[in-house]
Design an enzyme around this catalytic site. Structure first.
Site, PDB file in Angstrom:
ATOM      1  N   ASN A  54     -61.264  32.862 -36.502  1.00 35.92           N
ATOM      2  CA  ASN A  54     -60.501  33.881 -35.840  1.00 35.92           C
ATOM      3  C   ASN A  54     -61.591  35.046 -35.564  1.00 35.92           C
ATOM      4  O   ASN A  54     -61.452  35.711 -34.746  1.00 35.92           O
ATOM      5  CB  ASN A  54     -59.535  34.492 -36.815  1.00 35.92           C
ATOM      6  N   GLU A  55     -62.711  35.032 -36.269  1.00 36.79           N
ATOM      7  CA  GLU A  55     -63.389  36.225 -36.144  1.00 36.79           C
ATOM      8  C   GLU A  55     -64.839  36.027 -35.129  1.00 36.79           C
ATOM      9  O   GLU A  55     -65.203  36.919 -34.744  1.00 36.79           O
ATOM     10  CB  GLU A  55     -64.262  36.652 -37.547  1.00 36.79           C
TER      11      GLU A  55
END
Length: 187
Positions: A54-55
């Protein structure tokens, strides 16, 4: 040496290089999982995989690398391994720094965890590996088409793609790392 012999030698060498580079194909999940297992305790592998997932791509962030680390970490938490923000572009140093951030702040060092994206059991890469092993998804052939979707965790992930041109589309929540899509620096 005749020109034709030189061309033949170059052609054979090129074919050999291509066959060797195609011998081992790793998915982005494999690469991330390898890094996570090298630097993090096995009890948090799924959470750290989810955080990296997600990052890795966050168009609204000026943070750096797979773990989306703040450049200020070089002057604080990661000062023992990092001299400048440029160091964070190295994926191994970025992962080492992520380990230090985790030891200092826990999962709270990442917005994706704080926003609830990684608090439930997360096994996207495990699911992708199972699909590949059972022949339902092929990421090893450059000429294959693929399509997959996941919505059980509420992230709205879906993607499709085909061909050697890297064309395809994805839809769902923006700012998510989509394995197999270009632009995430893991191909």
């Amino acid at each position: 040496m005749k020109v034709s012999n030189l061309i033949s030698t170059i052609t054979i060498a090129s074919a050999l290089c291509l066959s060797l580079t195609n011998a081992l194909v790793f998915s982005p999940c494999d690469k991330i999982q390898s890094l996570v297992k090298e630097y993090f305790d096995e009890t948090i592998v799924d959470e750290m995989m989810c955080i990296a997932y997600n990052e890795a791509i966050n168009p609204k962030s000026d943070s750096i690398g797979l773990w989306n680390l703040k450049k200020e970490h070089c002057n604080t938490v990661c000062k023992s391994i990092c001299n400048s923000e440029i160091d964070l572009a190295d994926i191994k140093l970025n992962t080492q720094c992520a380990e230090m951030v985790y030891l200092e702040f826990g999962f709270n060092g990442w917005d994706s965890y704080n926003n609830g994206l990684c608090k439930d059991s997360w096994g996207f890469c495990n699911t992708q590996n199972e699909l590949r092993q059972h022949g339902s998804h092929s990421s090893t052939s450059r000429d294959s088409s693929s399509s997959s979707s996941r919505d059980s965790t509420g992230t709205g992930y879906s993607s499709s793609g085909s061909g050697t041109s890297g064309s395809g589309s994805n839809s769902g929540q923006t700012g998510h790392f989509i394995p197999g899509q270009s632009g995430h620096g893991l191909n």
